[in-house]
Design a protein around this motif. Structure first.
Motif, PDB file in Angstrom:
ATOM      1  N   PHE A 173       0.810  -1.226   0.000  1.00 57.84           N
ATOM      2  CA  PHE A 173       0.000   0.000   0.000  1.00 57.84           C
ATOM      3  C   PHE A 173       0.844   1.278   0.000  1.00 57.84           C
ATOM      4  CE2 PHE A 173      -3.050  -3.155   1.783  1.00 57.84           C
ATOM      5  CZ  PHE A 173      -3.972  -3.083   0.756  1.00 57.84           C
ATOM      6  N   PRO A 174       1.837   1.444   0.888  1.00 59.91           N
ATOM      7  CA  PRO A 174       2.651   2.672   0.781  1.00 59.91           C
ATOM      8  C   PRO A 174       3.461   2.714  -0.507  1.00 59.91           C
ATOM      9  CG  PRO A 174       3.537   1.203   2.465  1.00 59.91           C
ATOM     10  CD  PRO A 174       2.204   0.655   2.073  1.00 59.91           C
ATOM     11  N   GLY A 175       3.916   1.545  -0.988  1.00 62.09           N
ATOM     12  CA  GLY A 175       4.654   1.531  -2.253  1.00 62.09           C
ATOM     13  C   GLY A 175       3.797   1.981  -3.409  1.00 62.09           C
ATOM     14  N   ILE A 176       2.542   1.522  -3.444  1.00 63.11           N
ATOM     15  CA  ILE A 176       1.623   1.929  -4.514  1.00 63.11           C
ATOM     16  C   ILE A 176       1.331   3.420  -4.426  1.00 63.11           C
ATOM     17  CG2 ILE A 176      -0.758   1.702  -5.339  1.00 63.11           C
ATOM     18  CD1 ILE A 176      -0.591  -1.266  -4.603  1.00 63.11           C
ATOM     19  N   MET A 177       1.183   3.947  -3.229  1.00 64.02           N
ATOM     20  CA  MET A 177       0.914   5.374  -3.071  1.00 64.02           C
ATOM     21  C   MET A 177       2.093   6.220  -3.553  1.00 64.02           C
ATOM     22  SD  MET A 177      -2.157   5.670  -2.065  1.00 64.02           S
ATOM     23  CE  MET A 177      -2.189   7.402  -1.614  1.00 64.02           C
ATOM     24  N   ILE A 178       3.306   5.780  -3.239  1.00 63.00           N
ATOM     25  CA  ILE A 178       4.489   6.498  -3.729  1.00 63.00           C
ATOM     26  C   ILE A 178       4.518   6.472  -5.258  1.00 63.00           C
ATOM     27  CG2 ILE A 178       7.014   6.474  -3.826  1.00 63.00           C
ATOM     28  CD1 ILE A 178       6.990   5.386  -0.965  1.00 63.00           C
ATOM     29  N   LEU A 179       4.230   5.308  -5.829  1.00 62.17           N
ATOM     30  CA  LEU A 179       4.212   5.170  -7.285  1.00 62.17           C
ATOM     31  C   LEU A 179       3.171   6.080  -7.917  1.00 62.17           C
ATOM     32  CD1 LEU A 179       5.000   3.702  -9.921  1.00 62.17           C
ATOM     33  CD2 LEU A 179       3.305   1.953  -9.335  1.00 62.17           C
ATOM     34  N   ILE A 180       1.965   6.096  -7.357  1.00 59.29           N
ATOM     35  CA  ILE A 180       0.888   6.920  -7.917  1.00 59.29           C
ATOM     36  C   ILE A 180       1.222   8.400  -7.805  1.00 59.29           C
ATOM     37  CG2 ILE A 180      -1.519   7.611  -7.609  1.00 59.29           C
ATOM     38  CD1 ILE A 180      -2.148   4.744  -6.809  1.00 59.29           C
ATOM     39  N   ALA A 181       1.759   8.816  -6.644  1.00 51.73           N
ATOM     40  CA  ALA A 181       2.092  10.228  -6.454  1.00 51.73           C
ATOM     41  C   ALA A 181       3.159  10.681  -7.437  1.00 51.73           C
ATOM     42  CB  ALA A 181       2.548  10.463  -5.014  1.00 51.73           C
ATOM     43  N   ALA A 182       4.229   9.904  -7.557  1.00 46.83           N
ATOM     44  CA  ALA A 182       5.303  10.272  -8.479  1.00 46.83           C
ATOM     45  C   ALA A 182       4.812  10.259  -9.923  1.00 46.83           C
ATOM     46  CB  ALA A 182       6.487   9.318  -8.309  1.00 46.83           C
ATOM     47  N   LEU A 183       4.025   9.256 -10.276  1.00 44.94           N
ATOM     48  CA  LEU A 183       3.502   9.157 -11.635  1.00 44.94           C
ATOM     49  C   LEU A 183       2.590  10.333 -11.965  1.00 44.94           C
ATOM     50  CD1 LEU A 183       3.135   7.540 -14.269  1.00 44.94           C
ATOM     51  CD2 LEU A 183       1.248   6.335 -13.149  1.00 44.94           C
ATOM     52  N   SER A 184       1.727  10.716 -11.027  1.00 42.71           N
ATOM     53  CA  SER A 184       0.778  11.795 -11.293  1.00 42.71           C
ATOM     54  C   SER A 184       1.495  13.117 -11.549  1.00 42.71           C
ATOM     55  CB  SER A 184      -0.197  11.941 -10.116  1.00 42.71           C
ATOM     56  OG  SER A 184       0.474  12.321  -8.935  1.00 42.71           O
ATOM     57  N   PHE A 185       2.509  13.442 -10.743  1.00 43.05           N
ATOM     58  CA  PHE A 185       3.241  14.696 -10.954  1.00 43.05           C
ATOM     59  C   PHE A 185       4.026  14.663 -12.260  1.00 43.05           C
ATOM     60  CE2 PHE A 185       2.618  15.354  -6.336  1.00 43.05           C
ATOM     61  CZ  PHE A 185       2.188  16.673  -6.368  1.00 43.05           C
ATOM     62  N   ASN A 186       4.584  13.506 -12.601  1.00 42.33           N
ATOM     63  CA  ASN A 186       5.313  13.408 -13.868  1.00 42.33           C
ATOM     64  C   ASN A 186       4.387  13.565 -15.066  1.00 42.33           C
ATOM     65  OD1 ASN A 186       8.027  13.083 -13.102  1.00 42.33           O
ATOM     66  ND2 ASN A 186       7.702  10.935 -12.603  1.00 42.33           N
ATOM     67  N   LEU A 187       3.201  12.946 -15.007  1.00 40.10           N
ATOM     68  CA  LEU A 187       2.253  13.073 -16.112  1.00 40.10           C
ATOM     69  C   LEU A 187       1.748  14.503 -16.247  1.00 40.10           C
ATOM     70  CD1 LEU A 187       0.144   9.785 -15.713  1.00 40.10           C
ATOM     71  CD2 LEU A 187       1.914  10.285 -17.409  1.00 40.10           C
ATOM     72  N   VAL A 188       1.455  15.147 -15.116  1.00 42.02           N
ATOM     73  CA  VAL A 188       1.025  16.550 -15.156  1.00 42.02           C
ATOM     74  C   VAL A 188       2.141  17.433 -15.702  1.00 42.02           C
ATOM     75  CG1 VAL A 188       0.365  18.533 -13.734  1.00 42.02           C
ATOM     76  CG2 VAL A 188      -0.701  16.311 -13.338  1.00 42.02           C
ATOM     77  N   GLY A 189       3.376  17.161 -15.291  1.00 42.06           N
ATOM     78  CA  GLY A 189       4.503  17.934 -15.803  1.00 42.06           C
ATOM     79  C   GLY A 189       4.669  17.775 -17.303  1.00 42.06           C
ATOM     80  N   ASP A 190       4.521  16.543 -17.799  1.00 44.34           N
ATOM     81  CA  ASP A 190       4.594  16.318 -19.250  1.00 44.34           C
ATOM     82  C   ASP A 190       3.489  17.071 -19.978  1.00 44.34           C
ATOM     83  OD1 ASP A 190       6.832  14.720 -19.288  1.00 44.34           O
ATOM     84  OD2 ASP A 190       5.702  12.857 -19.019  1.00 44.34           O
ATOM     85  N   GLY A 191       2.283  17.043 -19.402  1.00 48.69           N
ATOM     86  CA  GLY A 191       1.174  17.759 -20.020  1.00 48.69           C
ATOM     87  C   GLY A 191       1.393  19.256 -20.042  1.00 48.69           C
TER      88      GLY A 191
END
Length: 288
Positions: free
Chosen positions: A259-277
């Motif tokens: 669960f904490p690993g998935i949350m770290i993954l989702i948080a990092a992924l979301s900021f990277n995707l927003v940054g790319d956009g």
């Protein structure tokens, strides 16, 4: 009708229109909104008492309706700890990125605008700092100051400043030669006013994108430092600290890692995707 036309022609509206076309960026924005919702309304979703209350009879319970994420080795509700941990991780990621933006942005702007000896001194200092890997630099700062949240913020901010200085300096150099800067100089505008009012606002595109994407890096750095015991200290439920506590139970209760690993993954992924956009939306070459 006229008001609507003005609104449709507003630069922010055009940026949002291009941003919406990027499905990956919209996915990242949706994930980011979920994480922000969990952080803001954590107390309503799961009272903090559930994250710190130890119940001996509830140790290492598997996920259930009563405990959606199970319980940890001390009988604390793990869902509450993961949800409240989002506050720590987002606080670290966002605050360090924006502090480094302010400090590094001003240094980079003055270096790019003035050049000369001041530029050489600051940039050689940044080169020295960048010669040390960011993780090792953060470890050195935390080891010198002590392992706690405040010192972790200082360590990660220091490691992030040099790259911000270099980026802002390069952008300011390209903007400082524009005609509107010459026009501002002809009106005897002060250097500080020119930098803040004319140069930085017109150089914000790359800076915003870099800041957004650096938040993901800061979250991962904080989690890594907390994982090895050099960041946020227990019983604070930071995601990296939760992973560190779960190491010895990884075979008996693997959900404590999931669960904490998935949350770290989702948080990092979301900021990277927003940054790319944002990078695509703010790129002038993509304007129709």
């Amino acid at each position: 009708m006229k008001l609507k036309l003005l609104r449709d022609n507003h630069p922010l509206h055009e940026i949002w229109r291009r941003f919406k076309k990027n499905k990956a960026a919209m996915l990242g924005l949706g994930l980011l909104m979920i994480i922000l919702f969990l952080a803001i309304f954590a107390d309503l979703l799961m009272p903090y008492e559930k994250a710190i209350t130890q119940v001996g009879a509830n140790r290492l319970l598997t996920p259930s309706f009563e405990h959606p994420f199970g319980t940890d080795h001390l009988g604390r509700d793990f869902a509450a700890r993961v949800i409240h941990g989002s506050r720590y991780s987002l606080l670290i990621g966002i605050s360090t990125s924006f502090i480094s933006l302010i400090i590094g942005g001003l240094l980079g702007a003055f270096c790019g605008y003035y050049g000369g000896r001041f530029d050489n001194i600051v940039m050689r200092l940044m080169d020295v700092i960048m010669s040390v890997p960011p993780v090792l630099l953060s470890l050195a700062v935390v080891a010198a100051l002590g392992a706690n949240l405040r010192n972790l913020l200082i360590a990660i901010t220091v490691s992030c400043i040099p790259s911000t200085v270099r980026l802002v300096r390069s952008v300011v150099i390209s903007v400082a030669d524009q005609d509107y800067i010459e026009a501002a100089l002809s009106y005897n505008a002060s250097d500080f006013r020119i930098i803040l009012k004319y140069i930085l606002p017109n150089a914000m595109g790359p800076i915003i994108v870099n800041t957004t994407m650096s938040i993901a890096v800061m979250i991962l750095s904080a989690a890594g430092l907390s994982f090895i015991g050099m960041g946020v200290q227990p019983p604070a439920p930071e995601w990296g600290a939760l992973l560190s506590e779960a190491r010895q139970y990884m075979f008996k209760a693997p959900y404590l890692l999931y669960f904490p690993g998935i949350m770290i993954l989702i948080a990092a992924l979301s900021f990277n995707l927003v940054g790319d956009g944002l990078r695509d939306a703010l790129d002038p070459k993509l304007k129709n």
